[in-house]
Design a protein around this motif. Structure first.
Motif, PDB file in Angstrom:
ATOM      1  N   LEU A 112     -15.113 -29.753 109.193  1.00  0.00           N
ATOM      2  CA  LEU A 112     -16.011 -28.815 109.834  1.00  0.00           C
ATOM      3  C   LEU A 112     -15.241 -28.205 110.994  1.00  0.00           C
ATOM      4  CD1 LEU A 112     -19.253 -31.000 109.980  1.00  0.00           C
ATOM      5  CD2 LEU A 112     -18.557 -29.391 108.192  1.00  0.00           C
ATOM      6  N   THR A 113     -15.409 -26.906 111.209  1.00  0.00           N
ATOM      7  CA  THR A 113     -14.577 -26.253 112.217  1.00  0.00           C
ATOM      8  C   THR A 113     -15.310 -25.091 112.867  1.00  0.00           C
ATOM      9  OG1 THR A 113     -12.452 -25.138 112.593  1.00  0.00           O
ATOM     10  CG2 THR A 113     -13.509 -24.752 110.484  1.00  0.00           C
ATOM     11  N   THR A 114     -15.001 -24.854 114.135  1.00  0.00           N
ATOM     12  CA  THR A 114     -15.528 -23.689 114.842  1.00  0.00           C
ATOM     13  C   THR A 114     -14.565 -23.280 115.950  1.00  0.00           C
ATOM     14  OG1 THR A 114     -17.358 -22.803 116.155  1.00  0.00           O
ATOM     15  CG2 THR A 114     -16.890 -25.145 116.397  1.00  0.00           C
ATOM     16  N   ASP A 115     -14.458 -21.994 116.162  1.00  0.00           N
ATOM     17  CA  ASP A 115     -13.749 -21.529 117.354  1.00  0.00           C
ATOM     18  C   ASP A 115     -14.611 -20.502 118.078  1.00  0.00           C
ATOM     19  OD1 ASP A 115     -13.433 -19.148 115.992  1.00  0.00           O
ATOM     20  OD2 ASP A 115     -11.280 -19.001 116.316  1.00  0.00           O
ATOM     21  N   ALA A 116     -15.926 -20.682 117.972  1.00  0.00           N
ATOM     22  CA  ALA A 116     -16.852 -19.788 118.660  1.00  0.00           C
ATOM     23  C   ALA A 116     -16.665 -19.832 120.163  1.00  0.00           C
ATOM     24  CB  ALA A 116     -18.295 -20.157 118.312  1.00  0.00           C
ATOM     25  N   PHE A 117     -16.115 -20.929 120.675  1.00  0.00           N
ATOM     26  CA  PHE A 117     -15.929 -21.073 122.115  1.00  0.00           C
ATOM     27  C   PHE A 117     -14.465 -20.930 122.524  1.00  0.00           C
ATOM     28  CE2 PHE A 117     -20.179 -22.441 122.873  1.00  0.00           C
ATOM     29  CZ  PHE A 117     -20.551 -23.144 121.745  1.00  0.00           C
ATOM     30  N   VAL A 118     -13.599 -20.556 121.571  1.00  0.00           N
ATOM     31  CA  VAL A 118     -12.165 -20.632 121.843  1.00  0.00           C
ATOM     32  C   VAL A 118     -11.726 -19.767 123.021  1.00  0.00           C
ATOM     33  CG1 VAL A 118     -11.508 -18.849 120.180  1.00  0.00           C
ATOM     34  CG2 VAL A 118      -9.884 -20.627 120.769  1.00  0.00           C
ATOM     35  N   ALA A 119     -12.283 -18.568 123.131  1.00  0.00           N
ATOM     36  CA  ALA A 119     -11.830 -17.684 124.210  1.00  0.00           C
ATOM     37  C   ALA A 119     -12.317 -18.156 125.567  1.00  0.00           C
ATOM     38  CB  ALA A 119     -12.299 -16.257 123.949  1.00  0.00           C
ATOM     39  N   GLY A 120     -13.546 -18.728 125.592  1.00  0.00           N
ATOM     40  CA  GLY A 120     -14.092 -19.182 126.854  1.00  0.00           C
ATOM     41  C   GLY A 120     -13.479 -20.478 127.330  1.00  0.00           C
ATOM     42  N   TYR A 121     -13.171 -21.368 126.396  1.00  0.00           N
ATOM     43  CA  TYR A 121     -12.709 -22.693 126.776  1.00  0.00           C
ATOM     44  C   TYR A 121     -11.298 -23.013 126.276  1.00  0.00           C
ATOM     45  CZ  TYR A 121     -17.656 -23.250 127.758  1.00  0.00           C
ATOM     46  OH  TYR A 121     -18.921 -23.074 128.246  1.00  0.00           O
ATOM     47  N   GLY A 122     -10.688 -22.106 125.541  1.00  0.00           N
ATOM     48  CA  GLY A 122      -9.323 -22.308 125.079  1.00  0.00           C
ATOM     49  C   GLY A 122      -9.174 -23.401 124.056  1.00  0.00           C
ATOM     50  N   GLU A 123     -10.234 -23.653 123.260  1.00  0.00           N
ATOM     51  CA  GLU A 123     -10.184 -24.742 122.301  1.00  0.00           C
ATOM     52  C   GLU A 123     -10.754 -24.346 120.950  1.00  0.00           C
ATOM     53  OE1 GLU A 123     -12.243 -28.009 124.086  1.00  0.00           O
ATOM     54  OE2 GLU A 123     -10.539 -28.602 125.312  1.00  0.00           O
ATOM     55  N   HIS A 124     -10.116 -24.864 119.907  1.00  0.00           N
ATOM     56  CA  HIS A 124     -10.609 -24.762 118.539  1.00  0.00           C
ATOM     57  C   HIS A 124     -11.061 -26.166 118.147  1.00  0.00           C
ATOM     58  CE1 HIS A 124     -10.559 -23.506 114.258  1.00  0.00           C
ATOM     59  NE2 HIS A 124     -10.167 -24.741 114.056  1.00  0.00           N
ATOM     60  N   HIS A 125     -12.307 -26.305 117.708  1.00  0.00           N
ATOM     61  CA  HIS A 125     -12.872 -27.623 117.435  1.00  0.00           C
ATOM     62  C   HIS A 125     -12.918 -27.909 115.940  1.00  0.00           C
ATOM     63  CE1 HIS A 125     -14.262 -28.080 121.616  1.00  0.00           C
ATOM     64  NE2 HIS A 125     -14.470 -26.773 121.558  1.00  0.00           N
ATOM     65  N   SER A 126     -12.567 -29.133 115.549  1.00  0.00           N
ATOM     66  CA  SER A 126     -12.636 -29.509 114.137  1.00  0.00           C
ATOM     67  C   SER A 126     -12.958 -30.987 113.992  1.00  0.00           C
ATOM     68  CB  SER A 126     -11.307 -29.206 113.425  1.00  0.00           C
ATOM     69  OG  SER A 126     -10.264 -30.013 113.932  1.00  0.00           O
ATOM     70  N   LEU A 127     -13.692 -31.306 112.925  1.00  0.00           N
ATOM     71  CA  LEU A 127     -13.962 -32.689 112.535  1.00  0.00           C
ATOM     72  C   LEU A 127     -13.428 -32.842 111.122  1.00  0.00           C
ATOM     73  CD1 LEU A 127     -15.386 -35.404 113.352  1.00  0.00           C
ATOM     74  CD2 LEU A 127     -17.330 -34.572 111.992  1.00  0.00           C
ATOM     75  N   SER A 128     -12.360 -33.626 110.959  1.00  0.00           N
ATOM     76  CA  SER A 128     -11.650 -33.715 109.683  1.00  0.00           C
ATOM     77  C   SER A 128     -11.836 -35.082 109.040  1.00  0.00           C
ATOM     78  CB  SER A 128     -10.147 -33.461 109.893  1.00  0.00           C
ATOM     79  OG  SER A 128      -9.928 -32.194 110.474  1.00  0.00           O
ATOM     80  N   MET A 129     -12.223 -35.073 107.752  1.00  0.00           N
ATOM     81  CA  MET A 129     -12.230 -36.293 106.960  1.00  0.00           C
ATOM     82  C   MET A 129     -10.880 -36.378 106.277  1.00  0.00           C
ATOM     83  SD  MET A 129     -14.088 -38.945 106.187  1.00  0.00           S
ATOM     84  CE  MET A 129     -12.623 -39.993 106.187  1.00  0.00           C
ATOM     85  N   GLN A 130      -9.963 -37.108 106.879  1.00  0.00           N
ATOM     86  CA  GLN A 130      -8.587 -37.145 106.404  1.00  0.00           C
ATOM     87  C   GLN A 130      -8.459 -37.942 105.106  1.00  0.00           C
ATOM     88  OE1 GLN A 130      -6.439 -36.787 110.810  1.00  0.00           O
ATOM     89  NE2 GLN A 130      -6.252 -38.701 109.665  1.00  0.00           N
TER      90      GLN A 130
ATOM     91  N   ALA B 174      -9.321 -15.464 109.507  1.00  0.00           N
ATOM     92  CA  ALA B 174      -9.855 -16.113 110.701  1.00  0.00           C
ATOM     93  C   ALA B 174      -9.677 -17.626 110.626  1.00  0.00           C
ATOM     94  CB  ALA B 174     -11.336 -15.768 110.859  1.00  0.00           C
ATOM     95  N   GLY B 175      -9.506 -18.161 109.418  1.00  0.00           N
ATOM     96  CA  GLY B 175      -9.341 -19.606 109.247  1.00  0.00           C
ATOM     97  C   GLY B 175     -10.638 -20.365 109.450  1.00  0.00           C
ATOM     98  N   THR B 176     -11.761 -19.705 109.162  1.00  0.00           N
ATOM     99  CA  THR B 176     -13.072 -20.305 109.371  1.00  0.00           C
ATOM    100  C   THR B 176     -13.611 -20.927 108.093  1.00  0.00           C
ATOM    101  OG1 THR B 176     -13.968 -18.092 109.028  1.00  0.00           O
ATOM    102  CG2 THR B 176     -13.732 -18.834 111.288  1.00  0.00           C
ATOM    103  N   GLY B 177     -14.678 -21.689 108.235  1.00  0.00           N
ATOM    104  CA  GLY B 177     -15.346 -22.333 107.105  1.00  0.00           C
ATOM    105  C   GLY B 177     -16.654 -22.919 107.592  1.00  0.00           C
ATOM    106  N   ARG B 178     -17.066 -24.021 106.988  1.00  0.00           N
ATOM    107  CA  ARG B 178     -18.304 -24.664 107.425  1.00  0.00           C
ATOM    108  C   ARG B 178     -18.151 -25.270 108.816  1.00  0.00           C
ATOM    109  NH1 ARG B 178     -20.513 -29.001 103.294  1.00  0.00           N
ATOM    110  NH2 ARG B 178     -18.364 -29.744 103.469  1.00  0.00           N
ATOM    111  N   ALA B 179     -19.194 -25.139 109.614  1.00  0.00           N
ATOM    112  CA  ALA B 179     -19.234 -25.795 110.913  1.00  0.00           C
ATOM    113  C   ALA B 179     -20.243 -26.921 110.929  1.00  0.00           C
ATOM    114  CB  ALA B 179     -19.578 -24.793 112.015  1.00  0.00           C
TER     115      ALA B 179
END
Length: 270
Positions: free
Chosen positions: A175-193, A156-161
């Motif tokens: 931090l990542t979530t795609d709990a809303f991906v089907a409804g809104y077409g988006e995968h959300h992430s906050l990356s410390m590069q 699923a490619g999931t981890g901490r949100a």
């Protein structure tokens, strides 16, 4: 008992087909664990409705499936729990109320499928015939299908949100979530590069960034609910301004406070 505030997450998934399927056997009174073997299932409204690994739980409920993370907040009032959804798949047209004994089955052929009790297919991994023998919920919150050698065939490619106040997000983590991906077409992430920039993305589109630089910099959520980017030597590179209490969490891109009042502390664009 700790209270459990919960951010509601809604995912809508296109129905794939209306297919009947035989029920799979489920061990009676099996204790929650991190692994579902091939030829078994998890079923809503029973004590065998989930996989559990540390703060992460994969829960089958009527009409859907949620991968959840529990975050412990702490302070003068003692521990308080915050529950968030990192990944979900649901019936796109659920009834107003439902007690359906929806089940998640790992078929003997290796396909993972979510079905209503009558057999209606809600979602599947489309992994039949690839040698899969188990579904595992990892300690890091990822959902993986593995073959007999332990190799990952699907994930699923999931981890901490979310992280609680007084926690850090190290360099090269997100931090990542795609709990809303089907409804809104988006995968959300906050990356410390690794270059020291803290970046929020929807899919691959940058929606916000701290515009900071410094190899090895990390992000932290302070006890005052401020999101900060800090250089390895301790120099503060960036900080959000609004403040809250230790009973706050950073959930991907948004800081919420749960006590003494519930409020949105900070988010990109606020």
């Amino acid at each position: 008992m700790p209270s459990t505030p919960r951010r509601a997450a809604t995912a809508v998934v296109a129905a794939l087909a209306l297919l009947a399927a035989p029920e799979l056997t489920l061990p009676a009174h099996a204790a929650p664990g991190p692994v579902l073997k091939a030829c078994y299932n998890l079923r809503a409204t029973t004590e065998n409705d989930r996989l559990v690994n540390g703060p992460f739980s994969l829960v089958v409920h009527s009409e859907g499936l949620d991968l959840e993370q529990m975050v412990m907040m702490n302070g003068d009032r003692g521990p308080q729990n915050y529950l968030t959804t990192t990944w979900s798949r649901d019936n796109p047209t659920p009834p107003w109320t439902s007690t359906d004994r929806t089940y998640l089955a790992l078929y003997c052929n290796g396909d993972l499928a979510l079905r209503r009790a009558g057999g209606t297919l809600l979602w599947h991994s489309n992994t039949g015939g690839r040698g899969i023998v188990r579904l595992a919920l990892t300690s890091g919150g990822n959902l993986v299908l593995q073959n007999a050698t332990g190799a990952t065939v699907w994930q699923a490619g999931t981890g901490r949100a979310a992280i609680a106040a007084n926690s850090i997000l190290p360099s090269n983590q997100k931090l990542t979530t795609d709990a809303f991906v089907a409804g809104y077409g988006e995968h959300h992430s906050l990356s410390m590069q690794t270059d020291g920039n803290l970046v929020y993305r929807a899919n691959s589109t940058v929606k916000w960034q701290s515009n900071t630089h410094g190899k090895g910099a990390y992000a932290r959520l302070t006890t005052k609910a401020q999101l900060q980017v800090v250089a390895p030597g301790g120099t503060l590179l960036w900080s959000s301004r609004p403040t809250g209490t230790t009973y706050s969490v950073l959930d991907v891109k948004t800081i919420y406070q749960w006590w003494p009042t519930e409020k949105l502390v900070w988010g990109p664009g606020l």
